[in-house]
Write a protein that holds these residues in place. Structure first.
Motif, PDB file in Angstrom:
ATOM      1  N   SER A  56      25.343 -17.527 -16.968  1.00  0.00           N
ATOM      2  CA  SER A  56      25.002 -17.794 -15.442  1.00  0.00           C
ATOM      3  C   SER A  56      26.369 -16.584 -14.607  1.00  0.00           C
ATOM      4  O   SER A  56      25.998 -16.024 -13.709  1.00  0.00           O
ATOM      5  N   TYR A  57      27.174 -17.558 -15.046  1.00  0.00           N
ATOM      6  CA  TYR A  57      28.732 -17.105 -13.899  1.00  0.00           C
ATOM      7  C   TYR A  57      28.921 -15.832 -14.193  1.00  0.00           C
ATOM      8  O   TYR A  57      29.046 -14.918 -12.799  1.00  0.00           O
ATOM      9  N   VAL A  58      28.653 -15.314 -15.411  1.00  0.00           N
ATOM     10  CA  VAL A  58      28.881 -13.009 -15.447  1.00  0.00           C
ATOM     11  C   VAL A  58      27.556 -12.603 -13.951  1.00  0.00           C
ATOM     12  O   VAL A  58      27.784 -11.447 -13.790  1.00  0.00           O
ATOM     13  N   ALA A  59      26.305 -13.478 -14.477  1.00  0.00           N
ATOM     14  CA  ALA A  59      25.030 -12.277 -13.952  1.00  0.00           C
ATOM     15  C   ALA A  59      25.002 -12.884 -12.227  1.00  0.00           C
ATOM     16  O   ALA A  59      25.014 -11.645 -11.175  1.00  0.00           O
ATOM     17  N   ARG A  60      25.075 -13.935 -12.496  1.00  0.00           N
ATOM     18  CA  ARG A  60      26.310 -14.055 -10.551  1.00  0.00           C
ATOM     19  C   ARG A  60      27.529 -13.014  -9.899  1.00  0.00           C
ATOM     20  O   ARG A  60      27.222 -13.001  -9.432  1.00  0.00           O
ATOM     21  N   THR A  61      28.240 -13.177 -10.651  1.00  0.00           N
ATOM     22  CA  THR A  61      29.263 -12.505 -10.115  1.00  0.00           C
ATOM     23  C   THR A  61      29.488 -11.144 -10.575  1.00  0.00           C
ATOM     24  O   THR A  61      29.728 -10.342  -9.274  1.00  0.00           O
ATOM     25  N   ILE A  62      28.384 -10.585 -11.436  1.00  0.00           N
ATOM     26  CA  ILE A  62      27.991  -9.210 -11.298  1.00  0.00           C
ATOM     27  C   ILE A  62      27.223  -8.492  -9.619  1.00  0.00           C
ATOM     28  O   ILE A  62      27.677  -6.974  -8.920  1.00  0.00           O
ATOM     29  N   LEU A  63      26.841  -9.963  -9.140  1.00  0.00           N
ATOM     30  CA  LEU A  63      25.993  -9.990  -8.236  1.00  0.00           C
ATOM     31  C   LEU A  63      26.834  -8.957  -7.140  1.00  0.00           C
ATOM     32  O   LEU A  63      26.538  -8.624  -5.848  1.00  0.00           O
ATOM     33  N   PHE A  64      27.137 -10.860  -7.194  1.00  0.00           N
ATOM     34  CA  PHE A  64      28.449 -10.636  -5.512  1.00  0.00           C
ATOM     35  C   PHE A  64      28.768  -9.959  -5.963  1.00  0.00           C
ATOM     36  O   PHE A  64      29.335  -8.803  -4.255  1.00  0.00           O
ATOM     37  N   ASN A  65      29.851  -9.057  -6.756  1.00  0.00           N
ATOM     38  CA  ASN A  65      30.319  -8.087  -6.418  1.00  0.00           C
ATOM     39  C   ASN A  65      29.790  -7.077  -5.826  1.00  0.00           C
ATOM     40  O   ASN A  65      30.339  -6.274  -5.190  1.00  0.00           O
ATOM     41  N   ALA A  66      28.528  -6.837  -6.445  1.00  0.00           N
ATOM     42  CA  ALA A  66      28.050  -4.932  -5.763  1.00  0.00           C
ATOM     43  C   ALA A  66      27.397  -5.738  -4.689  1.00  0.00           C
ATOM     44  O   ALA A  66      27.785  -4.261  -4.042  1.00  0.00           O
TER      45      ALA A  66
END
Length: 188
Positions: A56-66
């Motif tokens: 979940s953290y990786v999915a959240r962070t990829i979206l946040f960074n994009a």
């Protein structure tokens, strides 16, 4: 109108309610997830708390960074201002503090933040005022944003592509603020 005196904002400390993952005890999946942080330089207690669920953290962070760090489109200071205004509506003073400091750093001036902190909106540049009012209206529950807000952004020279970027920045902070609140609290 006199010049707005510069301000400096002291960082807040965020403390999780659950013990964060300790780096030395992290699984390989948690360690890999923590490498996807926005800056990829610092692993904060917030990141280590989210790392309890690395997928979940990786999915959240990829979206946040994009949304927040994408090349082109809406300038970064405007994204930070949208995040700040959304965080203020949501009562997330930790996020408001972080994004106020980012706005000052990226824009090279504290004028806008000082005007917001001092509740002197008449001293905001027109573009910043349009961004703040749109972010507040979009963050309200139920949302109050309408065509007049979009027209105000266009009148300040913002393209529809940039407005779309701003909507994403505001929306992710509606979510991010609500994620951060139950996980911990900020202190001065």
């Amino acid at each position: 109108m006199s010049a707005m005196p510069p301000i400096r904002i002291k960082p807040l400390t965020w403390t999780p309610h659950l013990p964060p993952v300790e780096v030395e005890d992290a699984t390989s999946a948690q360690l890999s997830a923590m490498k996807v942080t926005p800056s990829a330089k610092k692993v904060s207690p917030y990141v280590r708390t989210l790392a309890h669920d690395p997928d979940s953290y990786v999915a959240r962070t990829i979206l946040f960074n994009a949304i927040m760090y994408a090349e082109g489109g809406l300038p970064r200071p405007d994204r930070e201002l949208g995040a700040l205004a959304a965080s203020m509506v949501n009562g997330c003073m930790y996020c408001a503090n972080v994004h106020a400091r980012q706005h000052i750093r990226l824009s090279g001036t504290s004028h806008t933040i000082a005007a917001l902190w001092r509740a002197e909106r008449d001293r905001l540049p027109a573009r910043d005022l349009a961004i703040v009012e749109f972010a507040e209206a979009l963050t309200a529950t139920p949302p109050e944003a309408d065509e007049t807000h979009v027209e105000a952004l266009r009148a300040c020279g913002m393209s529809d592509f940039e407005i779309n970027d701003l909507i994403h920045a505001i929306a992710i902070f509606g979510w991010a603020n609500r994620l951060m609140h139950p996980l911990g609290h900020s202190e001065t």
